[in-house]
Design an enzyme around this catalytic site. Structure first.
Site, mmCIF file in Angstrom:
data_model
loop_
_atom_site.group_PDB
_atom_site.id
_atom_site.type_symbol
_atom_site.label_atom_id
_atom_site.label_comp_id
_atom_site.label_asym_id
_atom_site.label_seq_id
_atom_site.Cartn_x
_atom_site.Cartn_y
_atom_site.Cartn_z
ATOM 1 N N HIS A 163 6.689 18.829 -14.643
ATOM 2 C CA HIS A 163 7.726 17.971 -14.895
ATOM 3 C C HIS A 163 8.841 17.824 -13.624
ATOM 4 C CE1 HIS A 163 9.403 14.922 -17.211
ATOM 5 N NE2 HIS A 163 10.067 15.179 -17.866
ATOM 6 N N HIS B 87 0.891 -1.012 -0.475
ATOM 7 C CA HIS B 87 0.327 -0.052 0.217
ATOM 8 C C HIS B 87 0.688 1.063 0.036
ATOM 9 C CE1 HIS B 87 -3.313 2.548 1.942
ATOM 10 N NE2 HIS B 87 -3.179 3.163 0.532
ATOM 11 N N ASP C 254 8.196 7.305 -20.647
ATOM 12 C CA ASP C 254 8.100 7.727 -21.905
ATOM 13 C C ASP C 254 9.583 7.279 -22.171
ATOM 14 O OD1 ASP C 254 9.783 9.481 -21.092
ATOM 15 O OD2 ASP C 254 7.210 10.907 -22.201
ATOM 16 N N TYR D 48 6.222 13.763 -22.789
ATOM 17 C CA TYR D 48 5.231 13.518 -20.930
ATOM 18 C C TYR D 48 4.016 12.683 -21.082
ATOM 19 C CZ TYR D 48 7.380 18.626 -20.458
ATOM 20 O OH TYR D 48 7.937 19.392 -20.755
ATOM 21 N N ALA D 49 4.979 11.654 -21.718
ATOM 22 C CA ALA D 49 3.684 10.772 -21.099
ATOM 23 C C ALA D 49 4.732 9.518 -20.243
ATOM 24 C CB ALA D 49 4.027 8.928 -23.131
ATOM 25 N N ASN D 50 4.729 10.218 -19.416
ATOM 26 C CA ASN D 50 5.094 9.124 -17.780
ATOM 27 C C ASN D 50 3.951 9.783 -17.158
ATOM 28 O OD1 ASN D 50 7.456 9.448 -18.935
ATOM 29 N ND2 ASN D 50 7.289 11.690 -18.568
#
Length: 122
Positions: free
Chosen positions: A89, A3, A11, A111-113
């Protein structure tokens, strides 16, 4: 994962801290995609919160829209609410240091994170 443990899906360009474990899935440009990888991880991980870079919304709006739809789909399927935290970012990159590991994809979309915070399965 326990948890509140964090897992980052990244990316191809996200800098990964040397001290953070890396799972590098990037085969070539676009393989696997960010969303394919996220789908697979959602099959195994209960997520209670996500962290994304706020820049995704303006720089990669289509990806942002697809991600929001994916999160809504998961919420509906699991009858749960996933908290969404948007940070700069730079802050996002700092937070990756706290992740159990970073899964690097072949994604070339800026920014594909995402950082996934594990929930409780019961």
């Amino acid at each position: 994962m326990g948890h509140t443990d964090m897992l980052t899906i990244a990316d191809s360009g996200l800098p990964i801290p040397k001290e953070t474990q890396r799972i590098d899935l990037a085969l070539k440009k676009g393989i696997p995609t960010f969303l394919e990888t996220l789908d697979t991880i959602f099959e195994e991980l209960k997520v209670e919160e996500v962290v994304i870079a706020k820049e995704m919304k303006t720089v990669s709006p289509k990806l942002y829209e697809n991600l929001m739809q994916k999160l809504q789909q998961v919420e509906k399927e699991e009858n749960t609410k996933i908290q969404i935290q948007e940070v700069t970012h730079e802050t996002f990159k700092d937070l990756t240091r706290q992740s159990v590991c970073v899964v690097r994809t072949g994604e070339f979309t800026p920014y594909a994170n995402i950082i996934l915070k594990a929930g409780v399965v019961f």
